[in-house]
Write an enzyme that holds these catalytic residues in place. Structure first.
Site, short mmCIF file in Angstrom:
data_model
loop_
_atom_site.label_atom_id
_atom_site.label_comp_id
_atom_site.label_asym_id
_atom_site.label_seq_id
_atom_site.Cartn_x
_atom_site.Cartn_y
_atom_site.Cartn_z
N ASN A 146 0.87 -1.18 0.00
CA ASN A 146 0.00 0.00 0.00
C ASN A 146 0.91 1.23 0.00
OD1 ASN A 146 -1.72 2.10 0.63
ND2 ASN A 146 -2.26 1.34 2.67
N LYS A 160 0.15 4.29 -0.22
CA LYS A 160 -0.44 5.47 0.44
C LYS A 160 -0.26 6.73 -0.42
CE LYS A 160 -0.08 3.15 4.82
NZ LYS A 160 0.11 3.18 6.25
N HIS A 218 -9.26 0.83 5.41
CA HIS A 218 -7.93 1.01 6.04
C HIS A 218 -8.09 1.91 7.26
CE1 HIS A 218 -3.85 2.37 6.70
NE2 HIS A 218 -3.48 1.25 6.11
N GLU A 275 -6.49 4.33 8.30
CA GLU A 275 -6.39 5.78 8.05
C GLU A 275 -7.71 6.32 7.49
OE1 GLU A 275 -2.77 5.40 5.80
OE2 GLU A 275 -1.79 4.79 7.66
N GLU A 290 -4.89 -5.29 10.87
CA GLU A 290 -3.88 -4.25 11.06
C GLU A 290 -4.13 -3.52 12.37
OE1 GLU A 290 -2.09 -3.05 7.04
OE2 GLU A 290 -3.85 -1.82 7.34
N GLY A 322 2.87 2.04 10.79
CA GLY A 322 3.79 3.14 10.58
C GLY A 322 4.52 3.57 11.85
N SER A 380 3.90 -2.36 10.24
CA SER A 380 5.36 -2.41 10.36
C SER A 380 5.96 -3.75 9.95
CB SER A 380 5.79 -2.02 11.78
OG SER A 380 5.35 -0.69 12.07
#
Ligand code: PGA
Length: 250
Positions: free
Chosen positions: A9, A11, A94, A96, A166, A172, A212
């Site tokens: 991904n 992003k 996701h 985010e 996730e 991240g 990560s």
């Protein structure tokens, strides 16, 4: 046997030229992979990356899509626009999108159902925040996200669905869930599928881990019984890290 599935991904990173350069390196480096592979560049690079991936076996993915087929939705991208560019997979829900852009489970479900109806594969992301983990709510949160996200999805469409677990606190941040902690949640996800759709489906569902993932931890994660692949953010942005992750079992 569940085929390992590694997805990148990208992003909101990379110009068209940068994206094509990475896609070209990946296409060269992953020609003979036994794994299922996908990359999701930003919308602006989809067309050029699709061309660079031709013949490579790496699937073209998108990071999001609109919940409606078409209409007056300024700034949105529809599933048919994505299909038109050769996109085969779309990442939905996701963290985010959920936490920064406040997408609700209902909206995510609408997107999932539309994508499936339109013949797209979906990676549905689920995962708890640190507060939720510390409050002992991992299974409740993940179960709710699965229940709501897949509401109305028929058994026959599940072949088009991959789940990505996730944990939000691992994305991240450099903090990875330990393989055992991740596997425990993956096992719960499989149990949820077994109870909801039956044991055959539960055994065949691909459940990726994300948060990560790096060349140094992919093998230990993939060694776990219920981890079938990875959804990779930061380490998918460079061939030198995404190639070894994708080739973890070479
Ligand atoms: P990360 O991102 O690998 O940079 O933690 C994972 C993701 O957001 O899918």
């Amino acid at each position: 046997m569940r085929q390992p599935y590694v997805a990148g991904n990208w992003k909101m990173y990379k110009t068209v030229a940068e994206a094509v350069s990475l896609a070209t390196e990946l296409a060269d480096g992953l020609k003979h992979s036994r794994n299922k592979l996908m990359v999701a560049p930003p919308f602006t690079a989809l067309s050029a990356v699709g061309a660079a991936l031709t013949g490579s076996g790496i699937l073209l993915g998108a990071q999001n899509m609109a919940a409606e087929l078409e209409g007056a939705h300024t700034g949105e991208i529809s599933v048919r626009m994505l299909k038109d560019l050769g996109v085969r997979v779309v990442i939905i829900g996701h963290s985010e999108r959920r936490h920064v852009y406040h997408e609700s489970d209902e909206l995510i479900n609408q997107k999932v159902r539309l994508a499936l109806t339109e013949g797209m594969e979906v990676i549905l992301c689920v995962g708890e925040t640190l507060d939720e983990r510390e409050a002992g709510e991992v299974e409740r949160v993940v179960g709710t996200q699965l229940q709501a996200g897949l509401s109305g999805v028929e058994l026959g469409s599940l072949e088009q669905v991959t789940i990505a677990y996730e944990p939000v606190w691992a994305i991240g941040t450099g903090k990875t869930a330990t393989p055992a902690d991740a596997d425990a949640v993956h096992q719960y996800i499989r149990r949820w599928f077994s109870e909801t759709y039956g044991s055959d489906t539960a055994l065949s569902m691909i459940v990726q881990y994300g948060g990560s993932v790096k060349p140094g931890n992919i093998a230990a994660l993939m060694n776990m019984e219920n981890i079938d692949g990875a959804l990779v953010g930061g380490a998918s942005l460079k061939a030198e890290t995404f190639l070894p992750i994708s080739r973890f079992n070479d």
